[in-house]
Design an enzyme around this catalytic site. Sequence first.
Site, PDB file in Angstrom:
ATOM      1  N   PHE A  61       0.843  -1.207   0.000  1.00 51.05           N
ATOM      2  CA  PHE A  61       0.000   0.000   0.000  1.00 51.05           C
ATOM      3  C   PHE A  61       0.879   1.260   0.000  1.00 51.05           C
ATOM      4  O   PHE A  61       0.881   2.034  -0.968  1.00 51.05           O
ATOM      5  CB  PHE A  61      -0.912  -0.088   1.236  1.00 51.05           C
TER       6      PHE A  61
ATOM      7  N   SER B 114       7.160  -5.360   5.716  1.00 50.86           N
ATOM      8  CA  SER B 114       6.701  -6.033   6.946  1.00 50.86           C
ATOM      9  C   SER B 114       5.219  -6.326   6.794  1.00 50.86           C
ATOM     10  O   SER B 114       4.492  -5.549   6.168  1.00 50.86           O
ATOM     11  CB  SER B 114       6.877  -5.123   8.163  1.00 50.86           C
TER      12      SER B 114
ATOM     13  N   TYR C 158       4.770  -7.926  16.217  1.00 52.46           N
ATOM     14  CA  TYR C 158       4.796  -6.672  15.456  1.00 52.46           C
ATOM     15  C   TYR C 158       5.346  -5.530  16.321  1.00 52.46           C
ATOM     16  O   TYR C 158       6.325  -4.887  15.944  1.00 52.46           O
ATOM     17  CB  TYR C 158       3.377  -6.341  14.980  1.00 52.46           C
TER      18      TYR C 158
ATOM     19  N   TYR D 205      22.951   1.634  14.626  1.00 53.80           N
ATOM     20  CA  TYR D 205      23.706   1.953  13.401  1.00 53.80           C
ATOM     21  C   TYR D 205      23.990   3.443  13.304  1.00 53.80           C
ATOM     22  O   TYR D 205      25.033   3.849  12.797  1.00 53.80           O
ATOM     23  CB  TYR D 205      22.959   1.442  12.151  1.00 53.80           C
TER      24      TYR D 205
ATOM     25  N   ARG E 162      -7.322  -4.364   8.931  1.00 53.57           N
ATOM     26  CA  ARG E 162      -7.465  -2.995   9.412  1.00 53.57           C
ATOM     27  C   ARG E 162      -8.937  -2.592   9.347  1.00 53.57           C
ATOM     28  O   ARG E 162      -9.615  -2.858   8.357  1.00 53.57           O
ATOM     29  CB  ARG E 162      -6.606  -2.102   8.556  1.00 53.57           C
TER      30      ARG E 162
END
Length: 333
Positions: free
Chosen positions: A33, A94, A164, A178, A207
Amino acid sequence: MSQLIQKDLDKLVNEFDSEFSSKKILVTGGAGFLGSWLCDVFVSCGAEVTSLDNLSTSTSKNIEHLDGRMNVLVGNVEDITLDEKYDYIFNFASRASPDEYIHHPIETLTANSIGTMKVLEIARKGGSIVLDASTSEIYGDPQVVPTPESYYGNTNSVGIRSCYDEGKRYAEALCMAYLRQHKVDVRMVRIFNTYGPRIRGEGLYGRALPRFISQALRGEKITIYGDGKQTRSFCYVADTIRGILKLSCVPKQADLIVNIGNPDEMTVLDLAKKIKDYTKSRSELSFSPLMQDDPKRRCPDITRARHILGWQPTIGIDEGLTRTINWFESQVM
Ligand SMILES: NC(=O)c1ccc[n+]([C@@H]2O[C@H](COP(=O)([O-])OP(=O)(O)OC[C@H]3O[C@@H](n4cnc5c(N)ncnc54)[C@H](O)[C@@H]3O)[C@@H](O)[C@H]2O)c1
């Protein structure tokens, strides 16, 4: 391409053309999306774009119109081995909806941990700017609402949503490691519920907003979890994408962890009623038990986005819903 998308795309290209033209850009999750909106903007700006996606929660339909105009790699972000130098990497791969991640917890954790590390390694070697897609879910069930970036979160590390929430929290920690150890230019966007053309509507626990629209248009029961008094704040996709692009372009500075979302908070029940109204649907509202650890309230504090990016949403829920319903109607339901 749908006129609904094209109009917003033209505005975004107009605003960001000079930033991205002739840049080399990798978008992980590029067929999804949000990823496909990003690819559209970058290709139209004249950037050299590569999309990497395993098509686990999307199809190539979102990007097939870009065939021949960008590189398309099909594969897992956690397996990525690229020796290229990119100016920008947008890390969006993801599983993103509860229905997806609670059924694929290991893949979700792997993408956000190993996948994010692979992306950061490419950035470290190539000197890329990384824009990492984080989420409001890292706040868990927040005790502070509207929630600012300084809030540490209230999550359940062993609950069904933890793959998640904790995966994204780990990805943020990795990005900071990093940044501190290798000086990689990392920016993190904590995205709050975003909706609009190309969002997927199917999936029982998916959703809420696109599921309600699909159910209303099909005349099926509109399934609300709990009593519907939990709140969410919904941001139209073109606004979210503009915020993400602004965050990637702003000069390097501290505090590049930014909430992007619409602070207009509403109950899920009110949303369902609005959608029923707008679709003129005869669907009944049905109530089922709430999912474990479902946040009671969700609303961003966007003070930082206003100050650092000069960003705030421009499309309210009434306009955004009308457009999204039109888009769903234009698709084969
Ligand atoms: N849309 C929102 O409201 C929202 C809110 C918060 C955060 N986000 C984040 O934004 C990103 C994009 O979300 P979206 O709404 O576009 O969802 P989406 O499901 O449409 O897109 C995700 C894309 O990533 C791909 N993907 C998943 N696992 C992968 C893997 N291991 N390797 C390669 N590709 C993989 C999927 O096939 C899909 O195309 C996600 O990281 C999500 O967590 C989205």
